[in-house]
Design an enzyme around this catalytic site. Structure first.
Site, short mmCIF file in Angstrom:
data_model
loop_
_atom_site.label_atom_id
_atom_site.label_comp_id
_atom_site.label_asym_id
_atom_site.label_seq_id
_atom_site.Cartn_x
_atom_site.Cartn_y
_atom_site.Cartn_z
N HIS A 439 0.81 -1.22 0.00
CA HIS A 439 0.00 0.00 0.00
C HIS A 439 0.84 1.28 0.00
O HIS A 439 0.82 2.03 0.98
CB HIS A 439 -0.93 0.01 1.24
CG HIS A 439 -1.78 -1.20 1.37
ND1 HIS A 439 -2.21 -1.70 2.57
CD2 HIS A 439 -2.29 -2.04 0.42
CE1 HIS A 439 -2.94 -2.77 2.38
NE2 HIS A 439 -3.00 -3.02 1.09
C1 LIG Z 1 -1.02 -7.65 -4.31
C2 LIG Z 1 -1.79 -6.45 -3.83
C3 LIG Z 1 -2.95 -6.64 -3.08
C4 LIG Z 1 -3.67 -5.54 -2.64
N1 LIG Z 1 -4.83 -5.75 -1.95
C5 LIG Z 1 -5.59 -4.70 -1.58
C6 LIG Z 1 -6.83 -4.91 -0.96
O1 LIG Z 1 -7.25 -6.05 -0.74
N2 LIG Z 1 -7.57 -3.83 -0.63
C7 LIG Z 1 -7.13 -2.55 -0.84
O2 LIG Z 1 -7.82 -1.60 -0.45
N3 LIG Z 1 -5.95 -2.33 -1.46
C8 LIG Z 1 -5.19 -3.37 -1.86
N4 LIG Z 1 -4.03 -3.16 -2.53
C9 LIG Z 1 -3.65 -1.76 -2.84
C10 LIG Z 1 -4.58 -1.05 -3.82
O3 LIG Z 1 -4.96 -1.90 -4.88
C11 LIG Z 1 -3.86 0.19 -4.32
O4 LIG Z 1 -3.53 0.98 -3.20
C12 LIG Z 1 -4.66 1.03 -5.29
O5 LIG Z 1 -5.07 0.31 -6.41
C13 LIG Z 1 -3.80 2.23 -5.71
O6 LIG Z 1 -4.57 3.07 -6.53
P1 LIG Z 1 -3.86 4.22 -7.36
O7 LIG Z 1 -4.89 4.89 -8.17
O8 LIG Z 1 -3.03 5.03 -6.43
O9 LIG Z 1 -2.80 3.46 -8.29
P2 LIG Z 1 -2.95 2.19 -9.23
O10 LIG Z 1 -4.22 1.47 -8.96
O11 LIG Z 1 -1.69 1.42 -9.06
O12 LIG Z 1 -3.03 2.81 -10.69
C14 LIG Z 1 -1.96 3.51 -11.28
C15 LIG Z 1 -1.95 3.20 -12.77
O13 LIG Z 1 -1.13 4.17 -13.42
C16 LIG Z 1 -0.46 3.55 -14.49
N5 LIG Z 1 0.71 4.35 -14.86
C17 LIG Z 1 1.82 4.60 -14.13
N6 LIG Z 1 2.67 5.37 -14.83
C18 LIG Z 1 2.08 5.61 -16.03
C19 LIG Z 1 2.47 6.34 -17.20
N7 LIG Z 1 3.65 6.99 -17.26
N8 LIG Z 1 1.62 6.39 -18.27
C20 LIG Z 1 0.42 5.74 -18.24
N9 LIG Z 1 0.01 5.01 -17.15
C21 LIG Z 1 0.84 4.97 -16.06
C22 LIG Z 1 -0.08 2.20 -13.91
O14 LIG Z 1 0.23 1.28 -14.94
C23 LIG Z 1 -1.33 1.85 -13.11
O15 LIG Z 1 -2.22 1.06 -13.87
C24 LIG Z 1 -3.24 -4.22 -2.95
C25 LIG Z 1 -2.08 -4.04 -3.69
C26 LIG Z 1 -1.36 -5.13 -4.12
C27 LIG Z 1 -0.09 -4.92 -4.90
#
Ligand SMILES: Cc1cc2nc3c(=O)[nH]c(=O)nc-3n(C[C@H](O)[C@H](O)[C@H](O)COP(=O)(O)OP(=O)(O)OC[C@H]3O[C@@H](n4cnc5c(N)ncnc54)[C@H](O)[C@@H]3O)c2cc1C
Ligand code: SF4
Length: 509
Positions: A439
């Site tokens: 996270h």
């Molecule tokens: C194995 C695992 C299990 C988890 N389990 C849980 C859970 O059960 N419950 C929970 O609440 N959270 C869980 N999490 C955490 C949760 O999924 C994340 O905190 C959340 O998805 C993060 O959201 P975000 O929008 O910050 O980033 P992300 O969901 O990571 O999205 C960011 C996106 O930006 C894209 N990106 C990055 N750089 C670029 C670029 N230059 N150009 C275009 N695209 C780009 C990436 O490819 C990615 O798809 C888990 C995480 C992991 C790894």
């Protein structure tokens, strides 16, 4: 429309109202709300587009190659390297997460208001956003029918010790309990955002580009004017076509590691705080051997939890992976590997996760041009982790375990509850515990206290007029619980703020 690299035959040029970089928990919700309000939205996502039709046949190891960044081997460096896997796909990390859903704890929200001046985000004010997100992604408790024995056993142990525990809330519809949540749900039962917010945004007219990496951001007179990038061949990683987007507003939602990285790489130094204050919820997996057959890979891997110590920042949640992933981690080679393989059906596992109170990390552009992540694990937080290991071990023994492996080098497998005491009498160094974290948060934190934050209470950057951040990076402190609901709910709230103020942020005179 959704475009993948297969659909694109020439350079892409777009001039939308809004460009969103990243389609995960933060980006997907933004895309839906902004497009639903009539704005012309383009989403750029570096990863590919997958649903059950594509990944249901992939083995977990292949899914890791396809759906995770760097095969899941992103690392935070410090005294002890900590694995910090990230998703990379349309839907971001929600595609490979465990599906656990928690609202932001009340005390965390009030702390943000007090210490960072975060406005309009009390639990009462956040209530409608939590509700709307939970409805959209269908949050419900895991049913005992699909929990699986790994979760049941731990519950049994916690009940025997009188420790508060329960079934976790998950975003799911018709879960089959197949145990593959972290490798892309083969039934599309887990309601990751590529199954709800993204399709809704597309129905609203948003154009979502998969396999589209944003690379260069141009800023002129305090405004983002252009994003340049590449359409990537998903199989080879080669650049196929150029991508140029000239939006009126940019929302950066690339996640807590890549959002500060992209900004620093483009010399957009919004604040001295950018990239700092990384929290990760350090975690450890404890395994136990039972006489009875468990087959922990059947059932929802993260179905139950123990929250008896959550006020101390310690939470225990289920964790289990199939043998092809678990065996190389638990005992990479030799007779021990053979032994664990033959007994895999008798193995149980549970995770211990702690909130980072004094620990912090940083994301920078490394010497190789890629993100370089460092993390200082403070002894105060480490003590909590060790206490969590002790609690998990006691629970396993109360449930009837023969042995418990505390995942600490230099400490032998426990053969009975009396062995657990050595966790408090022996000196255990941070380097001796095998850790992981899931996270990452906090690298562009929000608040009205400009000297301490990167964005305001609604995700608008302090420095630039038309740049918002909407992902895990905006949260000022560790949550102590899994973050996806927090990220989606704040994204929903901040998207509505953009809509209400669209004249101000989109129009440039
Ligand atoms: C194995 C695992 C299990 C988890 N389990 C849980 C859970 O059960 N419950 C929970 O609440 N959270 C869980 N999490 C955490 C949760 O999924 C994340 O905190 C959340 O998805 C993060 O959201 P975000 O929008 O910050 O980033 P992300 O969901 O990571 O999205 C960011 C996106 O930006 C894209 N990106 C990055 N750089 C670029 C670029 N230059 N150009 C275009 N695209 C780009 C990436 O490819 C990615 O798809 C888990 C995480 C992991 C790894
Ligand atoms: S247990 Fe299987 S069916 Fe249920 S959400 Fe996880 S991957 Fe999907």
């Amino acid at each position: 429309m959704l475009f993948t690299y297969n659909d694109i035959t020439k350079d892409v040029v777009e001039k939308p109202d809004v460009c969103i970089i990243g389609s995960g928990a933060g980006g997907a919700v933004m895309a839906d709300v902004l497009s639903g309000a009539g704005l012309d939205v383009v989403v750029l996502e570096e990863g590919g587009y997958y649903t059950k039709d594509r990944y249901s046949t992939y083995k977990p190891a292949i899914a890791m190659k396809i759906l995770y960044r760097d095969y899941g081997a992103t690392i935070a460096f410090g005294k002890n390297p900590i694995m910090l896997p990230l998703g990379r796909a349309v839907g971001g990390t929600t595609v490979i997460n465990s599906g656990t859903c928690f609202r932001t704890p009340d005390n965390v929200l009030s702390d943000w208001a007090e210490r960072y001046g975060v406005e309009n985000a009390s639990s009462k004010e956040m209530e409608p956003y939590f509700q709307q997100v939970e409805k959209t992604i269908n949050v419900m408790p895991v049913s005992p029918q699909v929990l699986g024995k790994n979760g049941l056993i731990f519950k049994r142990g916690a009940d025997a010790l009188g420790m508060s525990n329960g079934m976790l809330m998950h975003n799911m519809i018709n879960c089959h309990g197949c145990g593959r949540c972290a490798f892309g749900c083969p039934h599309d039962a887990k309601q990751a955002v590529h199954l709800n917010f993204i399709p809704s945004a597309i129905r609203n007219g948003a154009r979502v580009y998969a396999n589209a990496r944003a690379e260069k951001i141009t800023v002129e007179s305090n405004r983002v004017t252009r994003i340049e990038g590449s359409i990537i061949n998903e199989q080879t990683g080669n650049k196929l076509f150029k991508l140029t987007v000239s939006p009126k507003l940019l929302v950066l939602a690339a996640g807590s590691i890549y959002t500060p990285y992209i900004l620093e790489k483009n010399n957009i130094n919004l604040s001295p705080e950018l990239g700092k204050n990384l929290t990760i919820h350090p975690a450890v997996r404890i395994t136990a051997m039972f006489d009875e057959i468990i087959q922990g890979y059947k059932g929802v891997p993260q179905g139950s939890y123990v929250d008896a110590y959550s006020s101390e920042g310690i939470i225990l949640e289920g964790i289990f992976v199939p043998p092809e992933i678990g065996l190389p981690i638990l005992a990479p080679i030799g007779m021990k590997n053979k032994e664990i393989a033959s007994l895999y059906d008798h193995l149980a596992a549970f995770g211990v996760m702690v909130s980072d109170k004094n620990s912090y990390g940083r994301v920078k552009v490394g010497v190789d041009g890629r993100p370089f992540i460092t993390y200082h694990f403070d002894p105060y937080d480490f003590k909590k982790l060790v206490k969590g290991i002790a609690i998990a071990s006691e629970i396993f023994f109360a449930a009837g375990a023969k042995t418990v492996n505390p995942a600490i080098y230099g400490i032998k497998e426990f053969t009975g509850p009396d062995d657990v005491a050595q966790l408090f009498t022996k000196k255990i160094g941070i380097t001796s515990v095998e850790m992981m974290a899931f996270h990452p948060l906090g690298t562009a934190r929000m608040g009205e206290l400009k000297s301490h934050t990167v964005v305001n209470s609604f995700g608008k950057t302090h420095g630039l007029e038309n740049l918002f951040i909407s992902d895990g990076s905006i949260f000022p402190t560790s949550l102590g619980v899994n973050p996806q609901i927090t990220i989606m709910s704040f994204s929903l709230r901040n998207a509505q703020y953009i809509v209400e103020n669209k004249e101000k942020f989109l129009n440039h005179d």
